[in-house]
Design an enzyme around this catalytic site. Sequence first.
Site, PDB file in Angstrom:
ATOM      1  CG  ASN A   1      -6.521  10.249  -4.630  1.00 53.50           C
ATOM      2  OD1 ASN A   1      -6.258   9.094  -4.290  1.00 53.50           O
ATOM      3  ND2 ASN A   1      -7.145  11.094  -3.829  1.00 53.50           N
TER       4      ASN A   1
ATOM      5  CG  ASN B   1       5.558   2.069  -5.048  1.00 54.25           C
ATOM      6  OD1 ASN B   1       6.271   1.527  -4.206  1.00 54.25           O
ATOM      7  ND2 ASN B   1       5.496   3.403  -5.172  1.00 54.25           N
TER       8      ASN B   1
ATOM      9  CB  SER C   1       4.908  -4.578   4.508  1.00 56.46           C
ATOM     10  OG  SER C   1       5.570  -4.385   5.741  1.00 56.46           O
TER      11      SER C   1
ATOM     12  CE1 TYR D   1       1.810   0.196   5.127  1.00 57.76           C
ATOM     13  CE2 TYR D   1       3.122  -1.185   6.591  1.00 57.76           C
ATOM     14  CZ  TYR D   1       2.953  -0.553   5.375  1.00 57.76           C
ATOM     15  OH  TYR D   1       3.914  -0.681   4.404  1.00 57.76           O
TER      16      TYR D   1
ATOM     17  CB  SER E   1      -3.825  -2.400   4.674  1.00 63.05           C
ATOM     18  OG  SER E   1      -2.476  -1.972   4.813  1.00 63.05           O
ATOM     19  CE  LYS E   2       1.682  -2.057   2.365  1.00 61.66           C
ATOM     20  NZ  LYS E   2       1.732  -1.730   0.926  1.00 61.66           N
TER      21      LYS E   2
END
Length: 269
Positions: free
Chosen positions: A66, A93, A144, A157, A160-161
């Site tokens: 983790n 990844n 992304s 999200y 974060s990207k």
Amino acid sequence: MESLKDKVTIITGGGGGFGRVTALLFAKYGAKLVLADLNIAGAEAVAEECKKAGLSNDDVLAVEANITKEDDRKKIIDECISKFGRLDVLINNAGIGRFASLVNTPPDMYDDIMDLNVKAQLYITQLAVPHLKATKGNIVNLASIVSEEAMTVCAVYGISKAALSMFTKTLALEMAEFGVRVNEVRPGVVHTNFYDASLGGDPKKLQMLMAAENAKHPLGRLAKPEEVANAIAFLASDMASYTTGNAIYVDGGRHCVGAGFATRQKPQS
């Protein structure tokens, strides 16, 4: 991509999704693989697929980890060096996505996303850097299109990207003097188990999302996971030897157009 042969490569999230197809592609080119995943059964299954693709038992290692936990991050690097003696490529990844607007994002969702998508990437990279300096290796981050395209349904999200993309560029500057390259891939929407998990396994919601997303990509379809893996392999290979701090979009041209693209009338031919 012959330069990937014998390159020792860590793939986080190697037990499924982009991690799996990237592992199989790297196996095809003869890389040595460390597949790190919280789902050890998935990582071991991918390892077996890689062996069928041509790797030996000595060429691939599955590690249960983790990466949000410091001890597990250290375990990945330590087991890689113990088995192979070096590290050439780190593919960041692993990631998580949850759907909520900013005003409806609870603290635990924010913490989960940022811990895995940003903090864990930074600190496993710190552990990998001394070994990558020794080999003049490289790093590929999975970002992304939402790194720069705002979407209300996946607000944190996207944050974060975007942070990961700045991480890519900043680290590329820091590592350039050591000959270590750092790049990223920015996929559009791709049907992998990432979306299955994000939508709670609801097949109707998934079908509706995928149908709607097809129209938003100028090429008229979603990317195949293998197309994302191809971009990762290119950046990791010597074919990209003068490329650092860069992002490759694998989104069928979606980043080129405005939010209203899907509703525009097509020009008459």
